[in-house]
Scaffold this motif. Sequence first.
Motif, short mmCIF file in Angstrom:
data_model
loop_
_atom_site.label_atom_id
_atom_site.label_comp_id
_atom_site.label_asym_id
_atom_site.label_seq_id
_atom_site.Cartn_x
_atom_site.Cartn_y
_atom_site.Cartn_z
N ASP A 112 0.84 -1.19 0.00
CA ASP A 112 0.00 0.00 0.00
C ASP A 112 0.88 1.25 0.00
OD1 ASP A 112 -2.73 1.24 0.37
OD2 ASP A 112 -1.70 2.04 2.13
N THR A 113 0.62 2.15 -0.93
CA THR A 113 1.52 3.29 -1.11
C THR A 113 1.47 4.27 0.07
OG1 THR A 113 0.98 3.10 -3.43
CG2 THR A 113 2.24 5.01 -2.79
N ARG A 114 0.29 4.49 0.60
CA ARG A 114 0.16 5.53 1.63
C ARG A 114 0.64 5.07 3.00
NH1 ARG A 114 -3.88 5.77 -1.83
NH2 ARG A 114 -3.57 7.46 -3.29
N THR A 115 0.43 3.79 3.31
CA THR A 115 0.78 3.33 4.65
C THR A 115 2.02 2.43 4.67
OG1 THR A 115 -0.56 1.34 4.40
CG2 THR A 115 -1.66 3.28 5.31
N GLY A 116 2.44 1.94 3.52
CA GLY A 116 3.57 1.01 3.47
C GLY A 116 3.21 -0.40 3.93
N ILE A 117 1.93 -0.62 4.20
CA ILE A 117 1.49 -1.95 4.66
C ILE A 117 1.56 -2.97 3.52
CG2 ILE A 117 -0.59 -3.25 5.37
CD1 ILE A 117 -1.36 -0.82 7.06
N LEU A 118 2.03 -4.16 3.86
CA LEU A 118 2.07 -5.25 2.89
C LEU A 118 0.66 -5.79 2.67
CD1 LEU A 118 3.97 -7.18 1.24
CD2 LEU A 118 3.83 -8.71 3.22
N LEU A 119 0.18 -5.70 1.43
CA LEU A 119 -1.19 -6.14 1.15
C LEU A 119 -1.23 -7.61 0.78
CD1 LEU A 119 -2.44 -3.14 -1.01
CD2 LEU A 119 -2.70 -3.48 1.44
N TRP A 120 -0.16 -8.04 0.12
CA TRP A 120 -0.12 -9.42 -0.34
C TRP A 120 1.31 -9.77 -0.72
CZ3 TRP A 120 1.55 -11.62 -4.88
CH2 TRP A 120 1.22 -12.97 -5.06
N GLU A 121 1.69 -11.03 -0.51
CA GLU A 121 2.93 -11.50 -1.11
C GLU A 121 2.81 -12.97 -1.47
OE1 GLU A 121 6.47 -11.37 1.28
OE2 GLU A 121 5.37 -11.88 3.09
N GLY A 122 3.60 -13.37 -2.41
CA GLY A 122 3.49 -14.75 -2.83
C GLY A 122 4.62 -15.15 -3.76
N THR A 123 4.74 -16.44 -3.98
CA THR A 123 5.78 -16.98 -4.83
C THR A 123 5.14 -17.96 -5.80
OG1 THR A 123 7.25 -16.90 -2.95
CG2 THR A 123 8.01 -18.16 -4.83
N ALA A 124 5.65 -17.99 -6.99
CA ALA A 124 5.17 -19.00 -7.93
C ALA A 124 6.35 -19.64 -8.62
CB ALA A 124 4.24 -18.37 -8.96
N VAL A 125 6.25 -20.94 -8.84
CA VAL A 125 7.29 -21.66 -9.57
C VAL A 125 6.61 -22.39 -10.71
CG1 VAL A 125 9.07 -23.41 -9.43
CG2 VAL A 125 8.60 -21.97 -7.46
N ALA A 126 7.20 -22.36 -11.88
CA ALA A 126 6.64 -23.13 -12.98
C ALA A 126 7.77 -23.68 -13.82
CB ALA A 126 5.75 -22.26 -13.85
#
Lengths: 155, 114
Positions: free
Chosen positions: A141-155
Amino acid sequence: MNLRKLLRSAGCVILASVLAGCVTDQPYDYTNYREHPPRSILVLPPLNNSTNVKGTYSYLSTVTYYLAERGYYVFPVAVIDQFLKENGMPTAGEMHQVPLKKVDEIIGADAVMFVTLEEYGSEYQVFNSAIKVSVKARLVDTRTGILLWEGTAVA
Amino acid sequence: MSRLVGSLALVLLLTGCLPPTLYTWGHYDNVIYIAYEKPGKMPPERQVELLEQDYQKARATNKRMCPGFHAQLGYAYYQLGKLDQARQEFETEKADFPESAVLMNRLLANLKKQ
């Protein structure tokens, strides 16, 4: 399967799970996301930690497609890339250090997506060589710096 | 590996990670892809040609252009020194997507200085 297709699938997996929250072993906690649902997303050029130099930027068009079709405004990635380069950030590494306050002021994005390519290219194993790609992404989130989501993908 | 393929297929099914689509994309993602992979093959002239064709076609069907489309077209015009067309495209992006206003206003202000 060529690299571009592979990247597309990885992009698809990662974005599908960002936005639909399905098919993960543990359900992702979307509390932060729901409190700060972004309408617009700035996708920065990916950081490339893999040994393969080529192809990282091609990821941008794929990511744009999947995010936009899910209803987010995705900033024009190539224009943004040029814009940041002209403003003293010539590499993806520097772009990933951009202060969020600046992003809010100058670009007006609700959230920033940081993508890192961890592996990209052929891996030679004993019996077969497999083309592999591994992607990490964080949505902040740009205004608060809060992490909204994270993830990893492998293919 | 087959597990991976299976879960991929499942994700595709569940989330509809397949066309079609909210927007007309035309050559937009292709232009960006080629501009980075083989820059010589995608000079601004070619970008304008492809994207204008897309836009004409899309107007006939009344479907919206994808986010970033008009900004990219405007940027290609800017690189060609066609500032009036560039301005018009940035204005269109802003009108289509108010979320882009901060950035578009900045690009428009930069054009004024030219």
